[in-house]
Motif scaffolding. Structure first.
Motif, mmCIF file in Angstrom:
data_model
loop_
_atom_site.group_PDB
_atom_site.id
_atom_site.type_symbol
_atom_site.label_atom_id
_atom_site.label_comp_id
_atom_site.label_asym_id
_atom_site.label_seq_id
_atom_site.Cartn_x
_atom_site.Cartn_y
_atom_site.Cartn_z
ATOM 1 N N ALA A 65 0.837 -1.205 0.000
ATOM 2 C CA ALA A 65 0.000 0.000 0.000
ATOM 3 C C ALA A 65 0.872 1.256 0.000
ATOM 4 C CB ALA A 65 -0.928 -0.007 1.207
ATOM 5 N N LEU A 66 1.947 1.223 0.787
ATOM 6 C CA LEU A 66 2.826 2.392 0.832
ATOM 7 C C LEU A 66 3.500 2.597 -0.522
ATOM 8 C CD1 LEU A 66 4.456 2.126 4.366
ATOM 9 C CD2 LEU A 66 2.595 3.602 3.598
ATOM 10 N N TYR A 67 3.950 1.491 -1.115
ATOM 11 C CA TYR A 67 4.565 1.623 -2.429
ATOM 12 C C TYR A 67 3.546 2.160 -3.430
ATOM 13 C CZ TYR A 67 6.377 0.620 -7.006
ATOM 14 O OH TYR A 67 6.774 0.761 -8.305
ATOM 15 N N ALA A 68 2.335 1.615 -3.359
ATOM 16 C CA ALA A 68 1.305 2.024 -4.308
ATOM 17 C C ALA A 68 1.085 3.536 -4.270
ATOM 18 C CB ALA A 68 -0.003 1.290 -4.021
ATOM 19 N N SER A 69 1.329 4.141 -3.111
ATOM 20 C CA SER A 69 1.115 5.583 -3.027
ATOM 21 C C SER A 69 2.138 6.335 -3.875
ATOM 22 C CB SER A 69 1.143 6.048 -1.566
ATOM 23 O OG SER A 69 2.452 6.023 -1.056
ATOM 24 N N PHE A 70 3.184 5.645 -4.289
ATOM 25 C CA PHE A 70 4.183 6.267 -5.165
ATOM 26 C C PHE A 70 4.117 5.692 -6.581
ATOM 27 C CE2 PHE A 70 5.960 6.876 -0.930
ATOM 28 C CZ PHE A 70 6.224 8.234 -0.966
ATOM 29 N N ALA A 71 3.057 4.983 -6.884
ATOM 30 C CA ALA A 71 2.954 4.349 -8.198
ATOM 31 C C ALA A 71 1.822 4.973 -8.997
ATOM 32 C CB ALA A 71 2.739 2.852 -8.037
ATOM 33 N N ASP A 72 1.799 4.632 -10.251
ATOM 34 C CA ASP A 72 0.817 5.203 -11.166
ATOM 35 C C ASP A 72 -0.504 4.432 -11.051
ATOM 36 O OD1 ASP A 72 -0.323 6.663 -13.158
ATOM 37 O OD2 ASP A 72 0.567 5.481 -14.781
ATOM 38 N N VAL A 73 -1.040 4.364 -9.838
ATOM 39 C CA VAL A 73 -2.217 3.516 -9.627
ATOM 40 C C VAL A 73 -3.479 4.039 -10.309
ATOM 41 C CG1 VAL A 73 -1.533 2.367 -7.513
ATOM 42 C CG2 VAL A 73 -2.483 4.660 -7.412
ATOM 43 N N TYR A 286 -12.083 6.206 1.361
ATOM 44 C CA TYR A 286 -13.025 5.273 0.742
ATOM 45 C C TYR A 286 -13.732 5.914 -0.457
ATOM 46 C CZ TYR A 286 -16.675 1.768 0.386
ATOM 47 O OH TYR A 286 -17.518 0.798 -0.072
ATOM 48 N N ARG A 287 -14.172 7.129 -0.260
ATOM 49 C CA ARG A 287 -14.882 7.825 -1.339
ATOM 50 C C ARG A 287 -13.970 8.037 -2.539
ATOM 51 N NH1 ARG A 287 -19.092 9.342 0.399
ATOM 52 N NH2 ARG A 287 -18.338 9.978 2.432
ATOM 53 N N LEU A 288 -12.759 8.533 -2.268
ATOM 54 C CA LEU A 288 -11.810 8.753 -3.360
ATOM 55 C C LEU A 288 -11.562 7.455 -4.117
ATOM 56 C CD1 LEU A 288 -9.143 11.022 -1.612
ATOM 57 C CD2 LEU A 288 -10.571 11.654 -3.558
ATOM 58 N N PHE A 289 -11.441 6.387 -3.378
ATOM 59 C CA PHE A 289 -11.087 5.120 -4.004
ATOM 60 C C PHE A 289 -12.258 4.509 -4.764
ATOM 61 C CE2 PHE A 289 -9.624 0.855 -4.531
ATOM 62 C CZ PHE A 289 -8.240 0.915 -4.486
ATOM 63 N N GLY A 296 -4.879 7.108 -6.875
ATOM 64 C CA GLY A 296 -3.637 7.745 -6.458
ATOM 65 C C GLY A 296 -3.838 8.609 -5.219
ATOM 66 N N LYS A 297 -4.835 9.480 -5.284
ATOM 67 C CA LYS A 297 -5.094 10.345 -4.144
ATOM 68 C C LYS A 297 -5.499 9.510 -2.930
ATOM 69 C CE LYS A 297 -7.385 14.345 -5.036
ATOM 70 N NZ LYS A 297 -8.290 15.261 -5.758
ATOM 71 N N ALA A 298 -6.273 8.490 -3.189
ATOM 72 C CA ALA A 298 -6.754 7.659 -2.081
ATOM 73 C C ALA A 298 -5.590 6.972 -1.358
ATOM 74 C CB ALA A 298 -7.749 6.611 -2.587
ATOM 75 N N VAL A 299 -4.694 6.336 -2.115
ATOM 76 C CA VAL A 299 -3.613 5.623 -1.437
ATOM 77 C C VAL A 299 -2.647 6.608 -0.779
ATOM 78 C CG1 VAL A 299 -3.703 3.471 -2.718
ATOM 79 C CG2 VAL A 299 -2.354 5.344 -3.611
ATOM 80 N N ALA A 300 -2.456 7.770 -1.401
ATOM 81 C CA ALA A 300 -1.573 8.751 -0.783
ATOM 82 C C ALA A 300 -2.155 9.227 0.548
ATOM 83 C CB ALA A 300 -1.370 9.942 -1.720
#
Lengths: 326, 428, 295
Positions: A65-73, A286-289, A296-300
């Motif tokens: 999850a932390l990595y995903a916050s820096f990825a092009d999700v 949750y809403r963002l996701f 991207g915003k959600a995981v960040a």
């Protein structure tokens, strides 16, 4: 301290195994063996399962999850590295984060404080010689055992905005209101209703833990204090409070963490409304996701929540450890 | 104690065995390369869990499908209505989606990423199949120039229901009331004076925005082009509509809409003391579950136009079966879809207050002889426009509904609330 | 006379040792009043749940409100039992919650023992990391888990739910148990090892029995957490035969209507086994917690 006292009476542990009783008779009869001989096998047995859980079931998903916050999700959850783009996007409109952040503080702060006050008060009341206190204790713990989803639905039903709703109906019956109040439709009330539901569900756990802590305080201390002429207030501050403080901080921290990530209660009761008055960080993630698909915003944001929780927890645990050392 | 522990231990062993035994293969769907589609497929829908008749009907239809043939075995999964998005996004991102999902056509645009187009299937069925469905219905299933499923119901939420007893008691004539906004307001005031709740209006959460669009259409907005949504909702006319609607609450003509979600609104209306409530053709089936006595008092008409003789809208949506991206067996899913949209299935759906998508059924006695369905059919025909859809629509609705809530709870004046919503909308 | 274990032992039915001198400041009546108020707060929602569940549909929502049904009915319970596959749902939930609690408690017993007896400098780090699971929003863990389970072929199995629940409960269980097991005198297992037990043997035969009420408390706590879990259940299972209770509750909230009578009936059916179970383990639960928190 009570460890040694316990040694004098291993009786409660008795029926367990004959070996237990035999063993307690034996201590000191022979020189202690090992020490420093923690074998690799023992390590594997005792820590292995926990390590599997910690590494495989926690570190990996959290790391992911932390990595995903820096990825092009945003790109259908692609895991290609994208630098801090998600964070940049998140902070493009910092104003959007302020209200949920403040709401979160209020929700966590007030609900934990209320649960602690109510739980401590209940524990003090139950820790007396009142007749039927066991019944009181059992009944007071009921809210704790029902699932959160049900808790939220139940409170929504009670807080219905019409006079057909139980709470409005009750208030009308006793003449406090004439017209129904839209509890969940008013930004002045809705935040308190979700806090109410959270406290209702959460205070019993606090109470049971604090009751346990109270019961563990040796009576001798109070007797000695009474002999010394200490009044009830003095007893509370000098004996009771230091005795429960570590547990107080522990359950406070746990309740805080649960409130911090609480989603179901709020989603079912208000969906973050009205006018954003109950939107907290967890519901925003949750809403963002799931509703806006802005992964991207959600995981960040979730990663920031994690960081925030980490800092707060460390702070409170420091407090607790210091309390232990006192 | 030891005995107890042994019991616990064996229990755990048994449990673990039982659980492992329950583990099926990753996906049992097999798509045969040649010949007829076959295999096991999963269908998810919130409808399956719906307590009213529409839910059971869909389950019956699936049972019927399973009995009608041997090649495809359909398993149904009921998902909570509020979690449809969660389930779809989760399962597709993680690569193990259901094979068929129920979805509202207006959700196509925001969910297209998670679905697969089915043009090829439509193509393969031939012209006769394609033409059996009405133009409106096919448009509902279209997004970005492609077809995404078979629509099986059409409906609008913009019929105006009223309680005959309440109106009679207040001396309100329904047709006169819905002849213009001004007359409508006057009627509401009359109902209020008679001691009833004049009308219900909902703004509890973002999905409720769908009940608002048509008022803006009546107010002059043109919501047919997604690229124009923001502009159209931010005109001075739309601000007027916004103010008209929020004033209904501020003037005490409707209970606080910020606290009212659909289930609460229908419950209140069914309880029998409310004058007006805008809702879809399934209303009687739904209200009946709360209070059957409401059925005798129900009347229906249309939304009021702004000026007498003016236009008003009816947003059209319905239900669409669609295939998630990554479905293991789209061929079989298509077969199920076809079955669910058969003439027989559509007739049965119509009986539950959902307009059919097949022209044949739409024009058959099932609909024509039911004045209520016919009324809603006419609303769609003459005033229908597709319910607003766009990939940003979720956020759009949230922003607007938040502004609405801010205005009715007097955190901002209606004009300010509308203006700040529009600021945010332009930033989308 | 400090240990709660002792108190509880002496406190067999009927006997209430008169030994709590404090709070004398608040008179007994005052305390009863306060407790009664708390009791109202805790139980009134349950009462409303029950009343709603036994009301006929026509009386469920009226103005003015009907406080007691004219003819109490079980129709809501019947409807729920026929509509949902209730026995299966309960069985599934029990399987998940019991397995998760068993595994978590086992992991926790081992680790807590290890931490209290064998751990060196790194114990602190390990302990802090035990809290990690409680910190990240569940939403974010769902996707990684889904990916892992898909690879393992575990999507839509109860085992997936057991595993995710363990990931949440095992760390917190270890955390709680640490206090219990740490309180068991080290001399006990030392003695057992002198008598020829292995470490594991000492844990099993001496330490575990000594801390058993604590273990029971932690077991129940993890059981409860697993029983309450919703988001993973929603995301990781799909077929009806794998449905658990929380999901079953949520799916009664339909698109068109919510039958509150049925919802509340189901709520009671789900809560009842929990309450009964709770009453059964309550004594050892509180004993256990007290044993763990005493100074």
């Amino acid at each position: 301290m009570s460890g040694t006292r316990r040694m004098e009476r291993p009786a409660p542990e008795r029926p367990a195994t004959p070996t237990a009783a035999g063993a307690t008779g034996a201590p000191g009869s022979r020189p202690r063996p090992r020490r420093r001989t923690v074998s690799a096998g023992d390590r594997a047995i005792f820590f292995g399962p926990l390590m599997v859980v910690l590494v495989g079931m926690l570190a990996f998903p959290i790391g992911f999850a932390l990595y995903a916050s820096f990825a092009d999700v945003d790109n259908l959850f692609s895991l290609e590295f994208a630098g801090a783009a998600n964070y940049q996007e998140l902070f493009e409109r910092p104003a959007d984060l302020v209200t949920p952040f403040l709401n979160t503080l209020r929700f966590v702060g007030v609900s934990v404080a209320a649960a602690l006050v109510l739980g401590f008060g209940g524990a003090l009341l139950l820790n007396t010689t009142l007749r039927g206190r066991r019944w009181f204790r059992s009944a007071l713990l009921f809210p704790w055992v029902i699932p959160t989803v049900l808790v939220a639905l139940l409170w929504r039903w009670i807080m219905d905005s019409n006079l057909g709703g139980a709470f409005n109906g009750l208030l009308a019956e006793v003449g406090i209101i004439d017209d129904p109040v839209s509890w969940l439709g008013s930004p002045d009330w809705a935040p308190w209703v979700i806090i109410l539901a959270q406290v209702w569900h959460g205070f019993p756990f606090v109470m049971i833990m604090l009751l346990a802590a109270l019961q563990a305080i040796p009576d001798e201390l109070y007797e000695a204090a009474a002999v010394d002429g200490a009044g009830p207030v003095r007893q509370l501050t000098a004996i009771t409070w230091p005795g429960v403080r570590p547990i107080f901080v522990l359950v406070g921290t746990l309740e805080g963490l649960y409130a911090f990530r609480e989603f179901a209660t709020i989603d079912v009761l208000t969906k973050g409304g009205p006018a954003g008055s109950t939107e907290v960080l967890a519901t925003q993630v949750y809403r963002l996701f799931f509703e806006y698909h802005q992964f991207g915003k959600a995981v960040a944001l979730a990663a920031l929540m994690f960081l925030l929780a980490l800092l707060a927890t460390t702070f409170f645990l420091r407090l607790s450890i210091r309390g232990d050392e006192d | 104690m030891r005995k107890q522990k042994n019991v616990l231990f064996s229990l755990s062993v048994v449990t673990v065995l039982a659980v492992t035994a329950a583990c099926g293969p990753d996906s049992s769907g097999t798509s045969s390369d040649s010949g007829e589609p076959a295999g096991d497929i999963t269908v998810t829908s919130w409808r399956f869990a719906d307590p009213s008749a529409v839910g059971t009907l869909h389950l019956e239809l699936i049972d019927g499908f399973n009995e009608s043939q041997d090649a495809i075995n359909v398993t149904t999964e009921a998902i909570p209505y509020n979690d449809v998005n969660t389930e779809l996004v989760n399962s597709v991102l993680s690569g193990a989606p259901a094979d068929l999902v129920a979805i509202g056509p207006s959700e196509l645009a925001s969910n297209a990423e998670y679905l697969q187009p089915v043009d090829d299937f439509w193509e393969a069925e031939g012209a006769e199949f394609q033409d059996a469905f009405s133009e409106t219905a096919r448009a509902l299933a279209t997004h970005d120039g492609q077809l995404w499923g078979i629509p099986i119901e059409m409906s609008t939420t913009d019929g105006m229901w009223f309680n005959k007893d309440v109106l009679a008691d207040s001396g309100v004539d329904p047709e006169q009331a819905v002849s213009s906004w001004e007359n409508f307001r006057a009627a509401l005031e009359q109902i209020k004076a008679a001691g009833h709740t004049p009308m219900l209006f909902e703004a509890a959460n973002a999905t409720r925005m769908d009940r608002h669009w048509s008022w803006y259409v009546a107010g002059g907005a043109d919501l047919t082009d997604p690229d124009q949504y923001v502009e159209q909702m931010c005109t001075p006319e739309s601000e007027e509509t916004f103010t008209f609607l929020t004033d209904l609450y501020l003037d005490g003509l409707t209970p606080n809409p910020a606290g009212i979600a659909y289930d609460e609104a229908t419950r209140q209306f069914s309880a029998g003391d409310v004058g007006f409530y805008a809702d879809g053709p399934w209303a009687p089936t739904t209200y009946e579950a709360y209070d059957a006595s409401i059925l005798d008092k129900l009347g229906y008409t249309h939304l009021p136009p702004k000026e007498e003789g003016g236009g008003y809208g009816a947003n059209v949506d319905g239900l669409l079966w669609a295939i998630p991206k990554g479905s293991a067996n789209p061929e079989a899913a298509w077969e199920v879809m076809k079955f669910m949209s058969s003439v027989d299935a559509e007739e049965r759906q119509a009986a539950n207050g959902n307009l059919p998508t097949r022209t044949e059924v739409l024009q058959s006695a099932v609909v024509a002889d039911d004045p209520m369905l016919a009324h809603f059919g006419a609303l769609i025909d003459e005033h229908g426009y597709p319910r607003p859809r766009a990939d940003f629509i979720g956020e759009f609705k949230q922003i607007f509904i938040t502004a609405y809530q801010a205005a009715v709870t007097e955190q901002q004046s209606p004009a300010d609330a509308h203006a700040s919503a529009c600021d945010q909308l332009r930033g989308l | 006379m400090a240990t709660i274990t002792d108190t509880a032992v002496r406190q067999r039915p009927g006997r209430r040792p008169n030994r709590r001198p404090r709070s004398r400041s608040v008179g007994a009546t005052g305390r009863y009043v306060l407790l009664a108020l708390m009791l109202l707060f805790a139980l009134l929602p349950f009462a409303w749940m029950l009343i709603t569940a036994i009301k006929p549909a026509a009386e469920a929502y009226t103005t003015p409100i009907i406080w007691w049904p004219s003819t109490p009915t079980v129709e809501n319970f019947v409807a729920v039992l026929t509509k949902t596959d209730f026995p299966r749902v309960v069985l599934n939930t029990v399987i998940v919650a019991v397995s998760a609690a068993l595994i978590s408690t086992t992991v926790a017993v081992l680790a807590a023992y290890g931490l209290s007896r064998l751990a060196g400098k790194r114990a602190q780090v390990l302990m802090i990391s035990l809290l990690f699971a409680q910190m990240i929003p569940t939403v974010l863990l769902v996707i990684p888990y889904f990916l892992i389970f898909r690879r393992l072929g575990l999507v839509d199995t109860l085992l997936a739910l057991v595993i995710t629940n363990v990931s949440f409960t095992a760390p917190i269980a270890t955390w709680l148990l640490l206090r219990f097991i740490g309180k068991v005198p080290k001399e006990l297992d030392a003695a057992a090892m002198i008598d020829g037990c292995t470490r594991l043997g000492a844990l099993r035969r001496v330490v575990l029995p000594a801390a058993r009420s604590g273990v029971a408390a932690v077991f129940f706590y993890t059981f409860l957490v697993a029983w309450h879990e919703y988001l993973f259940a929603l995301s990781l299972t799909s077929s009806p035969q794998n449905q658990v209770a929380t999901l079953s509750i949520a799916s009664l909230v339909g698109q068109y209507s919510v039958s509150w009578g049925q919802l509340m009936a189901l709520g009671i059916l789900v809560a009842l086994p929990l309450i009964v179970l709770f009453l059964m383990v309550e004594r050892s639960l509180i004993e256990g917690l007290a044993g763990g928190v005493k100074g």
